[in-house]
Design an enzyme around this catalytic site. Sequence first.
Site, PDB file in Angstrom:
ATOM      1  CG  ASP A 131       8.690  -0.145  -5.694  1.00 34.38           C
ATOM      2  OD1 ASP A 131       7.967   0.679  -5.100  1.00 34.38           O
ATOM      3  OD2 ASP A 131       9.546  -0.843  -5.100  1.00 34.38           O
ATOM      4  CB  THR A 161      -0.925  -0.006   1.241  1.00 31.64           C
ATOM      5  OG1 THR A 161      -1.584  -1.265   1.285  1.00 31.64           O
ATOM      6  CG2 THR A 161      -1.939   1.116   1.197  1.00 31.64           C
ATOM      7  CB  SER A 195      -0.179   1.171   5.269  1.00 29.83           C
ATOM      8  OG  SER A 195       1.081   0.828   4.726  1.00 29.83           O
ATOM      9  CG  ASN A 211       4.461   7.390   1.422  1.00 25.90           C
ATOM     10  OD1 ASN A 211       4.964   7.895   0.436  1.00 25.90           O
ATOM     11  ND2 ASN A 211       4.328   6.083   1.582  1.00 25.90           N
ATOM     12  CB  THR A 212       3.565   9.469   7.595  1.00 22.47           C
ATOM     13  OG1 THR A 212       2.658   8.434   7.219  1.00 22.47           O
ATOM     14  CG2 THR A 212       2.985  10.242   8.760  1.00 22.47           C
ATOM     15  CD1 TRP A 255      -7.699   4.669   4.122  1.00 21.90           C
ATOM     16  CD2 TRP A 255      -6.035   3.304   4.760  1.00 21.90           C
ATOM     17  NE1 TRP A 255      -6.571   5.007   3.410  1.00 21.90           N
ATOM     18  CE2 TRP A 255      -5.534   4.183   3.790  1.00 21.90           C
ATOM     19  CE3 TRP A 255      -5.166   2.359   5.315  1.00 21.90           C
ATOM     20  CZ2 TRP A 255      -4.221   4.146   3.348  1.00 21.90           C
ATOM     21  CZ3 TRP A 255      -3.851   2.330   4.882  1.00 21.90           C
ATOM     22  CH2 TRP A 255      -3.396   3.207   3.902  1.00 21.90           C
ATOM     23  CD  GLU A 266       0.857  11.239   3.121  1.00 22.01           C
ATOM     24  OE1 GLU A 266       0.256  10.943   4.172  1.00 22.01           O
ATOM     25  OE2 GLU A 266       1.041  10.415   2.196  1.00 22.01           O
ATOM     26  CG  HIS A 308       6.703   0.582  -1.787  1.00 16.58           C
ATOM     27  ND1 HIS A 308       7.904   0.241  -2.331  1.00 16.58           N
ATOM     28  CD2 HIS A 308       6.912   0.692  -0.450  1.00 16.58           C
ATOM     29  CE1 HIS A 308       8.820   0.129  -1.369  1.00 16.58           C
ATOM     30  NE2 HIS A 308       8.224   0.386  -0.209  1.00 16.58           N
ATOM     31  CB  ALA A 356      11.235   0.224   6.346  1.00 17.00           C
ATOM     32  CG  HIS A 388       5.432   4.654  11.159  1.00 18.26           C
ATOM     33  ND1 HIS A 388       4.702   5.674  10.588  1.00 18.26           N
ATOM     34  CD2 HIS A 388       5.567   3.735  10.184  1.00 18.26           C
ATOM     35  CE1 HIS A 388       4.415   5.368   9.339  1.00 18.26           C
ATOM     36  NE2 HIS A 388       4.927   4.195   9.065  1.00 18.26           N
TER      37      HIS A 388
HETATM   38  N1  UDP Z   1      -2.332   6.059   5.322  1.00 21.97           N
HETATM   39  C1  UDP Z   1      -3.623   6.511   5.325  1.00 21.97           C
HETATM   40  N2  UDP Z   1      -4.460   6.068   6.292  1.00 21.97           N
HETATM   41  C2  UDP Z   1      -4.046   5.227   7.277  1.00 21.97           C
HETATM   42  C3  UDP Z   1      -2.706   4.789   7.277  1.00 21.97           C
HETATM   43  C4  UDP Z   1      -1.860   5.233   6.288  1.00 21.97           C
HETATM   44  O1  UDP Z   1      -4.032   7.283   4.436  1.00 21.97           O
HETATM   45  O2  UDP Z   1      -4.846   4.871   8.128  1.00 21.97           O
HETATM   46  C5  UDP Z   1      -1.442   6.469   4.217  1.00 21.97           C
HETATM   47  C6  UDP Z   1      -0.552   7.631   4.597  1.00 21.97           C
HETATM   48  O3  UDP Z   1      -1.171   8.853   4.272  1.00 21.97           O
HETATM   49  C7  UDP Z   1       0.691   7.357   3.771  1.00 21.97           C
HETATM   50  C8  UDP Z   1       0.735   5.841   3.666  1.00 21.97           C
HETATM   51  O4  UDP Z   1      -0.574   5.390   3.932  1.00 21.97           O
HETATM   52  O5  UDP Z   1       0.528   7.888   2.478  1.00 21.97           O
HETATM   53  C9  UDP Z   1       1.676   5.220   4.677  1.00 21.97           C
HETATM   54  O6  UDP Z   1       2.970   5.330   4.228  1.00 21.97           O
HETATM   55  P1  UDP Z   1       4.204   5.587   5.188  1.00 21.97           P
HETATM   56  O7  UDP Z   1       5.414   5.660   4.326  1.00 21.97           O
HETATM   57  O8  UDP Z   1       3.978   6.752   6.059  1.00 21.97           O
HETATM   58  O9  UDP Z   1       4.254   4.318   6.142  1.00 21.97           O
HETATM   59  P2  UDP Z   1       4.209   2.732   5.906  1.00 21.97           P
HETATM   60  O10 UDP Z   1       2.802   2.385   5.642  1.00 21.97           O
HETATM   61  O11 UDP Z   1       5.138   2.411   4.777  1.00 21.97           O
HETATM   62  O12 UDP Z   1       4.709   2.186   7.203  1.00 21.97           O
END
Ligand code: UDP
Length: 498
Positions: A127, A22, A295, A375-376, A353, A379, A24, A394, A371
Site C-alpha cells: 500500500d 477498511t 466506510s 472503490n464505490t 455495514w 463498484e 484500502h 481524501a 461520496h
Molecule cells: N462498504 C461496504 N458496506 C458499507 C460501506 C462500505 O461494503 O456499509 C465497502 C464498499 O463496497 C467499498 C468500501 O467499503 O468497497 C468503501 O470504500 P470507498 O473507497 O468507496 O470509500 P471510503 O470508505 O474510503 O470512504
Amino acid sequence: MVESHEAKANNLKVIFLPFLSTSHIIPMVDMARVFAMQGVDITIITTAGNAAIFQKSIDRDFNRGRSIRTHVLEFPDKQVGLPVGVETFNADTPPDTPPKIYYGLAILQPQIENLFLELQADCIVSDMFHPWTVGVAEKLGIPRIIFYAASVLSRSAVHTLEQHASHTRVDRDSDKFTMVGLPHKLEMTRLQLPDWMRKPNAYGQLMKVINDSATRSYGAVFNSFYDFEGAYEEHYKNAFGTKCWSLGPVSLWANQDVSDKEERGDKRVEEGNSDLLKWLNSKKENSVLYVSFGSLNKFPTSQLIEIAHALETSSHDFIWVVRKNNDKEGEGFMEEFEKRVKESNKGYLIWGWAPQLLILENKAIGGMVSHCGWNTIVESMNVGLPMVTWPLFAEHFFNEKLVVDVLRIGVSVGAKEWRNWNEFGSEVVKREEIGKAIALVLENGKEADEMRSRAKALSEDAKKAILVGGSSHENLMQLIHELKSLKLQRLKVNTKDL
Ligand code: UDP
C-alpha cells in the site's frame, strides 16, 4: 531431481501488505485474490483485527484450491495505549487514535521486514502508506509495486498540481483554476483540494515520501480499467517514470459467488440480509436510489436532517447507509424519520455495514448518491449506475471530475469544500441541492437517459476488461510474466555468484 531455474521462477511468491484501513484493505485483498486465481502464491500480511475483515474470503479461496493465506501479526495495542482490537481506520475510529495506530505500525515494521526475507518473497505489493517497503525491496533485490486505493486520475492530478502549481495562480480559494497538463481540461477550486496541498503540514511531508517511493518502485497497480482511465494510465507512466497497470475492477473479478459478495467487509447486517433483499426484490426495476458515504464518514445531525428531507420528498424509494454520530437530539429525529419511511415502505435504513456489492447488483437499484470513494465508484460502474457525486475528503474531489466531467455519468450535488475524514467540516449541503441532483440522475429525460446509457456501456467495458483478452486481464498476465522473468534473472545471477 534438481528443480530448474525456469521451474523455480514459475513458482512466484508475492506478498501483499495492505494499510490498516477498511477501504484500502478491501480492494487490495480482492487484488491479491485475483493474483492467486492465476496460480501465484500469495501471502497477505496484516494484524489480527484487520484480518477479521476479510479472512473468510481467503479461507474460501484456499478451499477452492488457491495458494493464498494471511500471515497475522499481533497489533501492539498495549505498547501504543489502545484497547484490544482498535487497529483500523474506519468511521468508528476515535479522534485521538490515528497517531497511535501509526505508532503501532512503526513498531511492527522490523517484524514485517523480517517476514519478507523469511517468506522468500519475489515481489512486494505494498500500500502507498508503507513507503519504507521500497527500501526493503531494494535491499532484497526484488521488485516493489505500489498499490493505490485511489483513481489514476487523482494521482496524476496531484502530480501535475505539484509540478505546475496552477492552484496558486488564483486570488481567492473559491476561484476556479484549470489543472495544467492533464488529458482533459478539468477545473477545481483551492477549497476542494486537500489541506496539505493548500498549506504545508505533516501529511504533506508524508505525501512527498510516498511520491518518492512511487518513483523508486517497479511500478504501480490500480483498481481501474483502461476504458475508465486509460488516458490517465499513460499520464501516470510519464509523470512518475514507472510502469503502471490497471487491474480492475477487482471487486467484480474476485467476488463471483454470493457468499463472497455477502460477506465482503465481514460485517453482515445484524439480522442477515434476507429482509433487505426481500424489500429490494419487491421494488420495480431502476426505481431505488442507494445512498452511501463509505466506510470512514460520519455526518453531523444538521447534514443528516437535510439528506432525510431530500430523500423523503424525492419521488424515488431509497436505501440509506447511515452512521450514528452520537448526538442524542439527532437520534430522535432519525428514529422518527426511519419509522415514517418504513411505514410508507419508501425507504430502508442500514445502520451498520451494508452488503454493498449485493445491493448494487440488484435490478431495483437505479442510481446512487456517492461520496466518490474510489472503490464505490468502481463498484457502481461494475453495474452501470449513474450517480449523484458528493465528494468529502481524501481524493474525492478529483474522482468527482472523472465521473462528472470526463465520463459524464454523474451529477454533482455541488459540494464546495474539502474536509478531513474524521471531521464534520463547516459545509452543509441543503435539501434543495440534494433533491435537484437526485432528480437529474433518476428522472426520465434526455440527460438522465444519456447518462444511464453511458454508464451501462462502461459496465460492459468493465466486464470485458477482466475476461481473457480484456485490458486488465492482459495487464495482469503481462505483470506476472515480467515478475517471473525478473525472478529467473535473479536465480541465474545468484548461481553465477556461487
Ligand atoms: N462498504 C461496504 N458496506 C458499507 C460501506 C462500505 O461494503 O456499509 C465497502 C464498499 O463496497 C467499498 C468500501 O467499503 O468497497 C468503501 O470504500 P470507498 O473507497 O468507496 O470509500 P471510503 O470508505 O474510503 O470512504
